[in-house]
Design an enzyme around this catalytic site. Structure first.
Site, short mmCIF file in Angstrom:
data_model
loop_
_atom_site.label_atom_id
_atom_site.label_comp_id
_atom_site.label_asym_id
_atom_site.label_seq_id
_atom_site.Cartn_x
_atom_site.Cartn_y
_atom_site.Cartn_z
N PRO A 1 1.35 -1.57 -0.52
CA PRO A 1 -0.35 0.61 0.13
C PRO A 1 1.06 1.33 -0.61
CG PRO A 1 0.04 -0.76 2.27
CD PRO A 1 1.04 -1.77 1.66
N ASP A 2 0.02 2.31 -0.50
CA ASP A 2 1.18 3.90 -0.58
C ASP A 2 -0.18 5.08 -0.31
OD1 ASP A 2 2.77 5.59 -0.77
OD2 ASP A 2 2.90 5.07 -3.09
N GLY A 3 -0.20 5.92 -0.16
CA GLY A 3 -1.23 6.38 -0.31
C GLY A 3 -2.37 5.39 1.10
#
Length: 143
Positions: free
Chosen positions: A57-59
């Protein structure tokens, strides 16, 4: 108030408190997981646990119903087998550029804003920036 996340964190890509509950969920990009912590009345964190693994995940953002929205680079999440651990993947939003962040907003908090840009590699970053290919896509999340 400053709250320090217990170590080790593997590249935090964002964090959200869950609505109606004292839980903080952190997107750990390099670890490939969402990590949850209990939030005490004084703001201290404890009870570290995997919320969902196998995501990249990113953001991250959370909707009014407690649904967590995050960008994920992991192919397992895109093939439908879902994360290991936490909840189920209930929705996918396809974009023609890689997504690096998301936020919810709009009049009813149902507009999902996706920040997307080309990405070749870190050593090609200046060339990508020069192309000015970044886009913000907007879609409505279901009720």
């Amino acid at each position: 108030m400053v709250v320090s996340l217990p170590s080790p964190q593997l590249f935090t890509g964002g964090m959200v408190p869950t609505p109606g509950g004292p839980t903080l969920v952190v997107a750990e990009s390099f670890a490939g997981r969402l990590t949850a912590f209990d939030i005490a009345a004084d703001g201290t964190l404890s009870g570290r646990r995997a919320w969902a693994e196998g995501l990249g995940p990113d953001g991250i953002c959370v909707d009014a119903d407690g649904g967590i929205w995050c960008q994920t680079a992991d192919t397992r999440a895109h093939t439908g087998s879902g994360p290991r651990g936490g909840g189920d993947i209930t929705h996918h939003v396809e974009t023609d550029l890689p997504c690096s962040s998301c936020a919810l907003g709009g009049p009813e908090g149902r507009h999902l804003f996706l920040l997307c840009n080309e990405f070749d590699s870190v050593d090609q970053l200046q060339a990508v920036l020069a192309r000015r290919s970044a886009r913000v896509y907007v879609t409505e999340v279901p009720r």
